[in-house]
Design a protein around this motif. Structure first.
Motif, short mmCIF file in Angstrom:
data_model
loop_
_atom_site.label_atom_id
_atom_site.label_comp_id
_atom_site.label_asym_id
_atom_site.label_seq_id
_atom_site.Cartn_x
_atom_site.Cartn_y
_atom_site.Cartn_z
N THR A 296 -17.60 -12.94 30.93
CA THR A 296 -17.11 -14.17 31.53
C THR A 296 -16.91 -14.07 33.18
O THR A 296 -16.91 -14.90 33.70
N GLY A 297 -16.59 -13.01 33.51
CA GLY A 297 -15.97 -12.57 34.85
C GLY A 297 -14.47 -12.94 35.26
O GLY A 297 -14.00 -12.89 36.33
N ALA A 298 -13.85 -13.28 34.11
CA ALA A 298 -12.29 -13.82 34.26
C ALA A 298 -11.59 -12.56 34.70
O ALA A 298 -10.58 -12.93 35.20
N LEU A 299 -11.86 -11.37 34.62
CA LEU A 299 -10.98 -10.21 35.25
C LEU A 299 -11.72 -9.40 36.22
O LEU A 299 -11.06 -8.54 36.42
N ASP A 300 -12.68 -10.27 36.86
CA ASP A 300 -13.26 -9.41 37.99
C ASP A 300 -12.44 -9.07 38.99
O ASP A 300 -12.65 -7.84 39.70
N ASN A 301 -11.20 -9.63 39.29
CA ASN A 301 -10.44 -9.06 40.51
C ASN A 301 -9.19 -8.21 39.76
O ASN A 301 -8.51 -7.79 40.80
N VAL A 302 -9.25 -7.98 38.76
CA VAL A 302 -8.07 -7.26 37.97
C VAL A 302 -8.20 -5.82 38.48
O VAL A 302 -9.33 -5.16 38.10
N ILE A 303 -7.27 -4.94 38.82
CA ILE A 303 -7.41 -3.58 39.10
C ILE A 303 -6.78 -2.70 38.34
O ILE A 303 -6.78 -1.38 38.27
N ALA A 304 -5.99 -3.20 37.06
CA ALA A 304 -5.46 -2.39 36.09
C ALA A 304 -5.05 -3.33 34.82
O ALA A 304 -4.82 -4.13 35.02
N ILE A 305 -5.16 -2.64 33.71
CA ILE A 305 -4.95 -3.58 32.54
C ILE A 305 -3.95 -2.62 31.46
O ILE A 305 -4.37 -1.44 31.21
N PHE A 306 -3.02 -3.08 31.03
CA PHE A 306 -2.27 -2.64 30.00
C PHE A 306 -2.49 -3.19 28.40
O PHE A 306 -2.73 -4.48 28.37
N GLY A 307 -2.37 -2.55 27.30
CA GLY A 307 -2.37 -3.01 26.14
C GLY A 307 -1.31 -2.33 25.21
O GLY A 307 -1.42 -1.09 25.29
N LEU A 308 -1.33 -2.89 24.01
CA LEU A 308 -0.36 -2.14 23.07
C LEU A 308 -0.89 -2.59 21.61
O LEU A 308 -1.22 -3.62 21.22
N HIS A 309 -0.40 -1.62 20.54
CA HIS A 309 -0.68 -1.91 19.32
C HIS A 309 0.58 -1.57 18.60
O HIS A 309 1.15 -0.50 18.74
N VAL A 310 1.04 -2.14 17.60
CA VAL A 310 2.16 -2.03 16.59
C VAL A 310 1.76 -0.92 15.79
O VAL A 310 0.65 -0.53 15.48
N LYS A 311 2.63 0.25 15.26
CA LYS A 311 2.44 1.03 14.76
C LYS A 311 3.73 1.27 13.62
O LYS A 311 4.91 1.48 13.93
N PRO A 312 3.48 0.91 12.20
CA PRO A 312 4.46 0.63 11.43
C PRO A 312 5.38 1.74 10.98
O PRO A 312 6.59 2.19 10.68
N GLU A 313 4.56 2.95 11.10
CA GLU A 313 5.25 4.29 10.95
C GLU A 313 6.02 4.94 11.99
O GLU A 313 6.77 5.86 11.70
N ILE A 314 6.19 4.34 13.21
CA ILE A 314 7.04 4.80 14.19
C ILE A 314 8.59 3.95 14.31
O ILE A 314 8.19 2.73 14.17
#
Length: 444
Positions: free
Chosen positions: A182-200
């Protein structure tokens, strides 16, 4: 001429900074991160996140069907006074906090549920038969909204714009790719994401620099022969025998053709044939997944899978067709963490949680994650967040289990890490530019 050359060199230094920011935490950044965690633990934020998470958990929606989830997100953003775009990629929402100008850094969550019947009996059990948030995306949404609430309170301190990405269809629908298209992130220069981990345990995180998760693809093959009576096999062309031959031959792609030092997995998880004990069917359907840590290896496996299926079916006089579902389920690339962002993650998480709570050598995993689509075009970083009750010795159900239980005490840590990584990136990015500008200003 001398001044022109220095200004010319400075221009290219700015270009280099755009690709590789300079990171070094300051005391003020450390304090801000600590404040984020304290704020996230306050009842007005924590209880709010829990309420949102439970409401989403009760009403799970599959990929590209997250209409009510998207509506809830937009309502909360409206209450917070946060502007956004919608719809993006059908049900997606893109929010904005900060100056509205560059630099732009993104923090992302997924929204979709799984076609699983929840088996946990509790007050907020899924109300939709056959659907469940068994991958904790309900918690992911709550944590990103928590980060948004905290960041909005500190908006005047932001030195750029934080982009909130509420993404549909992570579970096989390649929602990340549709967001990018869609081009919604065309100006973004870095991106972060996470996922939960039940074992930690809660309050701990894990990740690594470089390849973290494998890329993957899916396939289905129909092997056609000629049906007949089991007592007269000579009058038929048996697709069952051809399918068994194909399955065994496919395993040779990993055991005999792949480099043993290059992890690959090919699994046949679907096998469907006839319905009667004494009738040879006209066709057999098989299907599965293939996984590797490079796109090149994935493309090679894809090519060889088709060759082997068609070739081995032909050996037993059958015809075969192979479908890789490229439109609805394209190849997921491997998740590869940016080295510079890894340094920032270690600094931020270490300051927030204590360096002994940060595992920087997380084992690689053959599971796939569509966050990797972002990383192909934007420097990105993906990490796992602990959700286990450290004082409990009870076994925990894994992700994608109908018995998954989320420890909501972990929500403030996810919200604070989202906020800290984004603001930390903006601060260090601006400090990096200022450092270079100051150096060359003295020489002009």
């Amino acid at each position: 001429m001398c001044c022109f050359r220095k200004r010319f060199n400075l221009f290219f230094i700015f270009l280099a900074l755009d690709a590789t920011p300079i990171f070094s935490l300051t005391d003020s950044s450390n304090q801000l991160s600590t404040n984020y965690l304290e704020n996230a633990k306050k009842p007005e934020v924590f209880d709010w996140m829990v309420k949102i998470r439970r409401k989403i958990h009760e009403n799970p929606e599959l990929g590209y069907e997250e209409f009510e989830t998207s509506k809830l997100i937009r309502e909360e953003l409206d209450k917070l006074g946060i502007s956004y775009k919608h719809p993006v990629a059908v049900t997606g929402v893109i929010g904005y906090i900060g100056t509205g100008s560059s630099p732009f850094v993104a923090i992302r969550t997924d929204m979709d549920a799984l076609p699983i019947q929840e088996m946990v009996e509790w007050e907020h059990k899924s109300k939709v038969p056959g659907k469940m948030h068994a991958c904790a995306h309900d918690a992911h949404v709550a944590m990103l909204l928590g980060a948004a609430k905290i960041l909005k309170q500190h908006e005047k301190q932001l030195q750029g714009t934080i982009v909130l990405v509420f993404q549909p269809a992570e579970e096989g629908g390649a929602g990340a790719k549709k967001i990018l298209d869609t081009g919604a992130l065309d100006n973004v220069i870095a991106i972060f994401g996470l996922h939960v981990k039940p074992e930690i345990p809660v309050g701990e995180v894990a990740s690594r620099s470089g390849p973290l998760l494998a890329g993957s693809g899916v396939f289905e093959a129909i092997i056609r022969g000629k049906g007949g009576h089991a007592a007269l096999p000579q009058l038929s062309i048996d697709p069952v025998m051809a399918a068994t031959n194909v399955i065994i031959s496919l395993q040779n792609l990993v055991s005999r053709e792949a480099d043993p030092l290059d992890p690959q997995v090919l699994t046949i998880a679907k096998l469907q044939g006839g319905d009667a004990f004494n009738v040879i069917p006209d066709y057999v359907t098989i299907g599965g997944t293939f996984r590797a840590f490079s796109r090149e290896t994935l493309e090679h496996l894809k090519q060889r899978i088709e060759q082997v299926i068609i070739g081995q079916a032909a050996v037993l006089r059958c015809n075969a067709s192979v479908n890789f579902f490229e439109e609805e389920n394209p190849l997921y690339p491997p998740t590869i963490n940016n080295g510079d962002l890894h340094k920032l993650f270690v600094d931020v998480a270490g300051n927030l949680l204590g360096i002994n709570k940060v595992d920087t050598n997380m084992e690689q995993d053959m599971a796939a994650e569509d966050f990797a689509f972002y990383q192909e075009v934007i420097p990105g970083y993906y990490f796992t967040l602990g959700m286990k009750n450290a004082s409990s010795f009870e076994p925990v159900a894994p992700l994608h289990s109908p018995y998954l239980v989320i420890n909501e005490d972990g929500l403030p840590y996810g919200a604070a890490l989202h906020a800290s990584l984004a603001t930390g990136y903006l601060t260090k990015y601006q400090r990096g530019i200022a450092k270079v500008v100051g150096k060359y200003h003295d020489q002009l």
